[in-house]
Enzyme design. Structure first.
Site, PDB file in Angstrom:
ATOM      1  CE1 TYR A  65      -4.141  -1.753   0.154  1.00 33.16           C
ATOM      2  CE2 TYR A  65      -2.801  -3.320   1.363  1.00 33.16           C
ATOM      3  CZ  TYR A  65      -3.941  -3.024   0.668  1.00 33.16           C
ATOM      4  OH  TYR A  65      -4.888  -3.977   0.476  1.00 33.16           O
ATOM      5  CG  ASP A  72     -11.114 -14.803   6.691  1.00 35.30           C
ATOM      6  OD1 ASP A  72     -10.145 -15.299   7.292  1.00 35.30           O
ATOM      7  OD2 ASP A  72     -11.002 -13.920   5.820  1.00 35.30           O
ATOM      8  CE  LYS A 132      -3.169 -11.094   8.799  1.00 39.05           C
ATOM      9  NZ  LYS A 132      -4.462 -10.971   8.111  1.00 39.05           N
ATOM     10  CE1 TYR A 187      -7.884  -6.650   3.186  1.00 38.09           C
ATOM     11  CE2 TYR A 187      -7.186  -8.484   4.574  1.00 38.09           C
ATOM     12  CZ  TYR A 187      -6.962  -7.629   3.513  1.00 38.09           C
ATOM     13  OH  TYR A 187      -5.827  -7.764   2.751  1.00 38.09           O
TER      14      TYR A 187
END
Ligand SMILES: *Cc1c(COP(=O)(O)O)cnc(C)c1O
Length: 465
Positions: free
Chosen positions: A59, A287, A316, A187
């Site tokens: 980003y 998720d 993660k 997200y």
């Protein structure tokens, strides 16, 4: 000895015409402390110049790159920079380094595995780390949720879960069920399929030409720990009633909406969602890429509502953050239906599927969860964050404080510039990276009390800047 080192540093400084304590970003040293340089300053400067010219960071602009720190090594809660400064990692390097950096057991597992079998294609082969990890993982997942598909990253696991749902519906005789539903503020990753499932008011619009259209219910409003308002689920129920014949699955982050909201919602929403999906033949995908592996106080967030999804994504923290790996865990029913349908196989297979080194790291990380009281540690962090972060809510720039497990969020009215944050990071020795309007910490579970205090102090400095 001290004097000698000082002299050598002085000579180096004269020789290179530089400050050995200068930060890797070329910023001025603020506290004037002498730092031991662990890398040739000129070499480091050249590398940084190359980085600014050629490396795209997450980003970030390529022509106006934001400041970056030159990491040289890391261990436990600390990241050591090339200029010798140590930063407390207040965000577990994007929420994944749950047991701390370079945990010796995880590193040893990777090392040992690399000497035996670094890589082999997973089509036509299997290997011990992949099998062991699936064993350890399914010991933790709810009964019946035990068919493991390995993916390279969280985003890819979401893609796989969506494909599984579509294949399941096809095999069940519902080819029209080819969309998914979710809630706003979610997200699920940065790849096209995962982006399409994330908050529709986010990056969505820019990529509307390539991403699929799904259905979105409003964000759950009842907060975690507050009273449940049954009206909260009505819009989702209405959506499923109206479009259920087109919907293969609902995907949602359980309890904690991460990157696009940093917000905890009521587990009752998930119980309602489980029932509504089951009643309509719609699959439920949880998720757990951010919430899995203890982050919000339970091993998996699904333990708060006590529900069993049809498909679950983990990533993660799966390898303790040492190396990229994710997994999709599907129910027996999903696996059976897909396998009994046409073409009878699940249509996905990444090159590096079930990377032996990554799986070995995953095994070591899951074993670590048995070896120390992570739950107690997370609870301590939660109590401390509640105690020490709450006073920040009195700052004019802070609109709200949210804490659950090892997650502490300060919602800011105005986030300071990356340059200001970078300056405070260097002054405080605490690594934080606010995004959107959220300043947050997700420290490794092993972070000691005095370091949590330093993290909170750094958060205060940023909020006040
Ligand atoms: C980070 C994240 C992802 C994406 O994982 P990557 O490994 O970055 O691709 C997906 N879902 C959730 C909930 C996440 O927090």
């Amino acid at each position: 000895m001290e004097q000698k080192t000082g002299l050598i540093l002085l000579l180096l400084r004269v020789y290179y015409g530089n400050r050995p304590g200068g930060s890797a970003t070329g910023e001025k040293e603020e506290n004037g402390k002498e730092r031991r340089s662990t890398m040739d300053y000129t070499a480091m400067k050249n590398l940084m110049t190359f980085d600014r010219r050629h490396l795209w960071h997450p980003y970030a602009s390529m022509t106006q790159p934001p400041p970056v720190n030159f990491a040289e090594s890391a261990s436990g809660t600390h990241i050591r920079l090339a200029d010798g400064q140590e930063l407390i990692d207040g965000v577990s390097s994007w929420w994944c380094v749950c047991h701390g950096h370079n945990h010796p057991k995880i590193m040893e597992a990777i090392r040992r595995q690399s000497e035996k079998l670094a890589q082999v294609m997973f089509a036509g082969f299997t290997h011990e780390p992949a099998i062991r990890l699936a064993e350890l993982l399914t010991e933790r997942t709810p009964a019946g949720l035990n068919k493991v598909f390995y993916a390279d990253s969280g985003s890819v696991s979401v893609e796989c879960a969506a494909k599984m749902a579509i294949q399941y519906q096809m095999a069940s005789g519902f080819p029209g069920r080819c969309r998914l539903a979710s809630v706003k503020g979610g997200y699920h990753g940065d790849t096209a399929g995962a982006m399409a499932l994330s908050d529709p008011d986010g990056m969505h619009r820019m990529f509307s030409g390539i991403i699929s259209r799904h259905y979105f219910a409003p964000q759950p409003q009842s907060r975690f720990g507050e009273e449940w308002d049954p009206a909260d689920f009505v819009p989702m129920e209405g959506l499923l009633d109206r479009y259920g014949h087109e919907i293969a699955a609902v995907i949602i982050e359980p309890v904690f909406q991460g990157a696009n909201a940093m917000r905890f919602y009521h587990p009752e929403y998930l119980r309602c969602l489980r029932k509504a999906c089951s009643d309509r033949g719609i699959l439920l995908i949880l998720d757990e890429v951010a919430t899995g592996f203890g982050r919000i106080g339970k091993f998996f967030a699904l333990e708060y509502p006590g529900i069993v999804p049809d498909i679950m994504c983990v990533g993660k923290g799966l390898t303790g953050g040492a190396i990229t790996l994710a997994a999709v865990v599907a129910s027996e029913k999903v696996a059976e239906v897909i396998s009994a349908g046409t073409p009878g196989v699940f249509l996905h297979g990444p090159t590096f599927m079930a990377s032996p080194m990554a799986c070995a790291a995953g095994c070591a990380s899951l074993e670590l969860f048995r070896e120390y009281d992570w739950e107690g540690r997370v609870r301590c962090i939660e109590h401390q964050l509640k105690r020490e972060l709450q006073p920040l809510s009195e700052l004019p720039n802070v609109s709200e404080i949210r804490v659950l497990g090892a997650v502490g969020v300060a919602a800011l009215r105005k986030v300071p510039s990356p340059e200001t944050v970078q300056r405070i990071v260097h002054e405080t020795g605490v690594w934080l990276r606010p995004f959107g309007s959220w300043l947050y910490t997700m420290p490794p579970f092993i972070t000691p009390e005095h370091e949590i205090t330093r993290i909170v102090e750094a958060m205060r400095r940023i909020a006040e800047a």
